[in-house]
Design an enzyme around this catalytic site. Structure first.
Site, PDB file in Angstrom:
ATOM      1  N   HIS A   9      12.784  27.482 -12.666  1.00  0.00           N
ATOM      2  CA  HIS A   9      11.790  28.178 -11.841  1.00  0.00           C
ATOM      3  C   HIS A   9      12.246  28.355 -10.392  1.00  0.00           C
ATOM      4  O   HIS A   9      11.976  29.384  -9.789  1.00  0.00           O
ATOM      5  CB  HIS A   9      10.450  27.429 -11.890  1.00  0.00           C
ATOM      6  CG  HIS A   9      10.569  25.993 -11.510  1.00  0.00           C
ATOM      7  ND1 HIS A   9      11.048  25.020 -12.380  1.00  0.00           N
ATOM      8  CD2 HIS A   9      10.301  25.347 -10.348  1.00  0.00           C
ATOM      9  CE1 HIS A   9      11.054  23.852 -11.772  1.00  0.00           C
ATOM     10  NE2 HIS A   9      10.613  24.017 -10.540  1.00  0.00           N
ATOM     11  N   HIS A  96      41.849  27.316  -8.951  1.00  0.00           N
ATOM     12  CA  HIS A  96      42.452  25.999  -9.139  1.00  0.00           C
ATOM     13  C   HIS A  96      41.859  25.189 -10.287  1.00  0.00           C
ATOM     14  O   HIS A  96      42.543  24.340 -10.846  1.00  0.00           O
ATOM     15  CB  HIS A  96      42.336  25.174  -7.853  1.00  0.00           C
ATOM     16  CG  HIS A  96      43.172  25.700  -6.741  1.00  0.00           C
ATOM     17  ND1 HIS A  96      43.347  25.014  -5.559  1.00  0.00           N
ATOM     18  CD2 HIS A  96      43.890  26.843  -6.604  1.00  0.00           C
ATOM     19  CE1 HIS A  96      44.130  25.710  -4.755  1.00  0.00           C
ATOM     20  NE2 HIS A  96      44.474  26.832  -5.363  1.00  0.00           N
ATOM     21  N   ARG A 130      50.720  24.723 -11.753  1.00  0.00           N
ATOM     22  CA  ARG A 130      50.487  23.290 -11.559  1.00  0.00           C
ATOM     23  C   ARG A 130      49.036  22.905 -11.828  1.00  0.00           C
ATOM     24  O   ARG A 130      48.743  21.759 -12.138  1.00  0.00           O
ATOM     25  CB  ARG A 130      50.907  22.859 -10.156  1.00  0.00           C
ATOM     26  CG  ARG A 130      49.989  23.337  -9.048  1.00  0.00           C
ATOM     27  CD  ARG A 130      50.525  22.903  -7.672  1.00  0.00           C
ATOM     28  NE  ARG A 130      49.524  22.972  -6.652  1.00  0.00           N
ATOM     29  CZ  ARG A 130      49.232  24.056  -5.937  1.00  0.00           C
ATOM     30  NH1 ARG A 130      49.875  25.193  -6.172  1.00  0.00           N
ATOM     31  NH2 ARG A 130      48.309  24.017  -5.000  1.00  0.00           N
TER      32      ARG A 130
END
Length: 140
Positions: A9, A96, A130
């Protein structure tokens, strides 16, 4: 695939604004459908179950602070729900962390900020590299 969107809500008005303002998206509204009080986990689970089964897809959850929706959604495997209050945080969550659910704090961001955050989240790709091995370590 549509982008699933849901709110409680406290986030109802912002959800309606997003759907009406950002029209180039195929939205699937998973509720709630009014500003009457509801329990946020009911709506977080709807979106999170879909994303858990389709982790490459994206969803949006909205509540007052964003915390309840984020906590609930992140209980599901393969869900990476990110609470974002700026476009910079949204970009990093995608790039990331490969976030697949954007969580918005309706009581703390403006409509203008909302459009920037949603647009950034939806257009920013995951960088991989990475970051990929780190994301792979998130599920228990």
């Amino acid at each position: 695939m549509p982008i699933l969107i849901a709110s409680d809500h406290a986030g109802f008005e912002l959800k309606q604004f997003i759907i009406s303002e950002i029209q180039n998206i195929n939205w699937k509204d998973e509720g709630c459908y009014s500003s009457e009080s509801v329990d946020y986990p009911d709506f977080a689970h709807k979106v999170a179950v879909f994303i858990a089964e389709n982790p490459a897809e994206k969803g949006i959850l909205i509540c007052g602070s964003g915390n309840g929706m984020q906590m609930t959604a992140n209980k599901h495997p393969n869900v990476r729900a990110a609470l974002c209050w700026s476009k910079e945080i949204a970009a990093l969550a995608r790039a990331h962390n490969d976030a697949n659910i954007l969580v918005l704090p309706a009581r703390f961001i403006s409509q203008e900020e909302t459009v920037e955050i949603v647009t950034t989240f939806l257009k920013t790709p995951f960088e991989g590299g990475r970051h990929e091995k780190r994301v792979e370590k998130i599920n228990l």
